[in-house]
Design a protein around this motif. Sequence first.
Motif, PDB file in Angstrom:
ATOM      1  N   MET A  51      14.126  -6.778  13.054  1.00  0.00           N
ATOM      2  CA  MET A  51      13.192  -6.345  14.191  1.00  0.00           C
ATOM      3  C   MET A  51      13.374  -4.894  14.417  1.00  0.00           C
ATOM      4  N   THR A  52      12.294  -3.924  14.522  1.00  0.00           N
ATOM      5  CA  THR A  52      12.407  -2.515  14.796  1.00  0.00           C
ATOM      6  C   THR A  52      12.289  -2.357  16.290  1.00  0.00           C
ATOM      7  N   ASN A  53      12.897  -1.190  16.968  1.00  0.00           N
ATOM      8  CA  ASN A  53      12.672  -1.192  18.379  1.00  0.00           C
ATOM      9  C   ASN A  53      12.083   0.232  18.377  1.00  0.00           C
ATOM     10  N   THR A  54      10.938   0.401  18.791  1.00  0.00           N
ATOM     11  CA  THR A  54      10.319   1.523  19.083  1.00  0.00           C
ATOM     12  C   THR A  54      10.513   2.068  20.345  1.00  0.00           C
ATOM     13  N   THR A  55      10.417   3.336  20.533  1.00  0.00           N
ATOM     14  CA  THR A  55      10.699   4.227  21.965  1.00  0.00           C
ATOM     15  C   THR A  55       9.741   3.438  22.901  1.00  0.00           C
ATOM     16  N   SER A  56       8.717   3.001  22.778  1.00  0.00           N
ATOM     17  CA  SER A  56       8.008   2.353  23.734  1.00  0.00           C
ATOM     18  C   SER A  56       8.271   1.131  24.111  1.00  0.00           C
ATOM     19  N   ASP A  57       8.917   0.286  22.968  1.00  0.00           N
ATOM     20  CA  ASP A  57       9.677  -1.024  23.357  1.00  0.00           C
ATOM     21  C   ASP A  57      10.645  -1.007  24.309  1.00  0.00           C
ATOM     22  N   ARG A  58      11.653   0.133  23.874  1.00  0.00           N
ATOM     23  CA  ARG A  58      12.678   0.242  24.666  1.00  0.00           C
ATOM     24  C   ARG A  58      12.288   0.596  26.217  1.00  0.00           C
ATOM     25  N   GLN A  59      11.539   1.639  26.063  1.00  0.00           N
ATOM     26  CA  GLN A  59      11.148   1.935  27.573  1.00  0.00           C
ATOM     27  C   GLN A  59      10.820   0.587  28.355  1.00  0.00           C
ATOM     28  N   ALA A  60      10.063  -0.270  27.765  1.00  0.00           N
ATOM     29  CA  ALA A  60       9.473  -1.597  28.243  1.00  0.00           C
ATOM     30  C   ALA A  60      10.601  -2.223  28.619  1.00  0.00           C
ATOM     31  N   ASP A  61      11.767  -2.462  27.828  1.00  0.00           N
ATOM     32  CA  ASP A  61      12.900  -3.050  28.215  1.00  0.00           C
ATOM     33  C   ASP A  61      13.582  -2.557  29.423  1.00  0.00           C
ATOM     34  N   ILE A  62      13.691  -1.162  29.592  1.00  0.00           N
ATOM     35  CA  ILE A  62      14.137  -0.573  30.609  1.00  0.00           C
ATOM     36  C   ILE A  62      13.668  -0.709  31.836  1.00  0.00           C
ATOM     37  N   ASP A  63      12.335  -0.691  31.824  1.00  0.00           N
ATOM     38  CA  ASP A  63      11.527  -0.996  32.879  1.00  0.00           C
ATOM     39  C   ASP A  63      11.804  -2.481  33.441  1.00  0.00           C
ATOM     40  N   ALA A  64      11.597  -3.467  32.348  1.00  0.00           N
ATOM     41  CA  ALA A  64      11.818  -4.508  32.885  1.00  0.00           C
ATOM     42  C   ALA A  64      13.237  -5.063  33.460  1.00  0.00           C
ATOM     43  N   ILE A  65      14.169  -4.436  32.862  1.00  0.00           N
ATOM     44  CA  ILE A  65      15.753  -4.555  33.475  1.00  0.00           C
ATOM     45  C   ILE A  65      15.454  -4.039  34.914  1.00  0.00           C
ATOM     46  N   GLU A  66      14.869  -2.787  34.903  1.00  0.00           N
ATOM     47  CA  GLU A  66      15.130  -2.290  36.480  1.00  0.00           C
ATOM     48  C   GLU A  66      14.350  -3.065  37.516  1.00  0.00           C
ATOM     49  N   ARG A  67      13.213  -3.808  36.923  1.00  0.00           N
ATOM     50  CA  ARG A  67      12.768  -4.762  37.769  1.00  0.00           C
ATOM     51  C   ARG A  67      13.486  -5.918  38.195  1.00  0.00           C
ATOM     52  N   VAL A  68      14.190  -6.473  37.464  1.00  0.00           N
ATOM     53  CA  VAL A  68      15.419  -7.245  37.653  1.00  0.00           C
ATOM     54  C   VAL A  68      16.292  -6.926  38.553  1.00  0.00           C
ATOM     55  N   VAL A  69      16.771  -5.596  38.607  1.00  0.00           N
ATOM     56  CA  VAL A  69      17.583  -5.005  39.835  1.00  0.00           C
ATOM     57  C   VAL A  69      16.766  -5.097  40.931  1.00  0.00           C
ATOM     58  N   ALA A  70      15.668  -4.479  41.090  1.00  0.00           N
ATOM     59  CA  ALA A  70      14.685  -4.391  42.061  1.00  0.00           C
ATOM     60  C   ALA A  70      14.432  -5.850  42.851  1.00  0.00           C
ATOM     61  N   THR A  71      14.331  -6.886  41.883  1.00  0.00           N
ATOM     62  CA  THR A  71      14.055  -8.114  42.492  1.00  0.00           C
ATOM     63  C   THR A  71      15.479  -8.666  43.061  1.00  0.00           C
ATOM     64  N   LEU A  72      16.570  -8.402  42.568  1.00  0.00           N
ATOM     65  CA  LEU A  72      17.844  -8.648  42.951  1.00  0.00           C
ATOM     66  C   LEU A  72      17.982  -7.909  44.444  1.00  0.00           C
ATOM     67  N   GLU A  73      17.812  -6.694  44.649  1.00  0.00           N
ATOM     68  CA  GLU A  73      17.694  -6.091  46.062  1.00  0.00           C
ATOM     69  C   GLU A  73      16.908  -6.800  46.813  1.00  0.00           C
ATOM     70  N   HIS A  74      15.528  -6.926  46.383  1.00  0.00           N
ATOM     71  CA  HIS A  74      14.491  -7.599  47.381  1.00  0.00           C
ATOM     72  C   HIS A  74      15.184  -8.963  47.790  1.00  0.00           C
ATOM     73  N   SER A  75      15.409  -9.659  46.922  1.00  0.00           N
ATOM     74  CA  SER A  75      16.015 -11.028  47.449  1.00  0.00           C
ATOM     75  C   SER A  75      17.056 -10.988  48.308  1.00  0.00           C
ATOM     76  N   GLN A  76      17.868 -10.038  48.054  1.00  0.00           N
ATOM     77  CA  GLN A  76      19.050  -9.948  49.146  1.00  0.00           C
ATOM     78  C   GLN A  76      18.829  -9.429  50.551  1.00  0.00           C
ATOM     79  N   ARG A  77      17.684  -8.194  50.446  1.00  0.00           N
ATOM     80  CA  ARG A  77      17.550  -7.667  51.714  1.00  0.00           C
ATOM     81  C   ARG A  77      16.613  -8.581  52.443  1.00  0.00           C
TER      82      ARG A  77
END
Length: 136
Positions: free
Chosen positions: A1-27
């Motif tokens: 599997m090749t990982n393009t820059t846009s794939d990597r940025q999509a993964d980063i965005d998705a991971i940041e959304r998990v952390v944002a959801t974690l914050e939202h659920s706690q708050r």
Amino acid sequence: MTNTTSDRQADIDAIERVVATLEHSQRNELPEEFIGLFRADAIWTTAHGKRLFDRAEIAEFTRQVLPGAMRDSTVTYEVEHIMFISPDVAAVKARGRYRTLDGEPAGNPTSPLYVMAREDDRWLLVACQNTEVLGD
């Protein structure tokens, strides 16, 4: 599997959304939203050293402590660093800051480490250690 820059940025965005959801659920004291972020066999160590093994234990603990936990304070999480261990596994270092409802610092910050895995195109928390930062 090749990982393009846009794939990597999509993964980063998705991971940041998990952390944002974690914050939202706690708050917002939403235990089910919080619990839903974990893989079934996840492990979690709280900032005070309580070790929880699998989503069922995490759920039991969360349902006891989260309701009412934010009545006098709030929390924010900032992703500081993401290290991809493999295309589907990432170690995520974050910074947690607690504040009173008036915005004043409340307690010590935390330095969580979240190991996440992608399953079925969704990033889930797998192994997590939250550490209270003293004297910061």
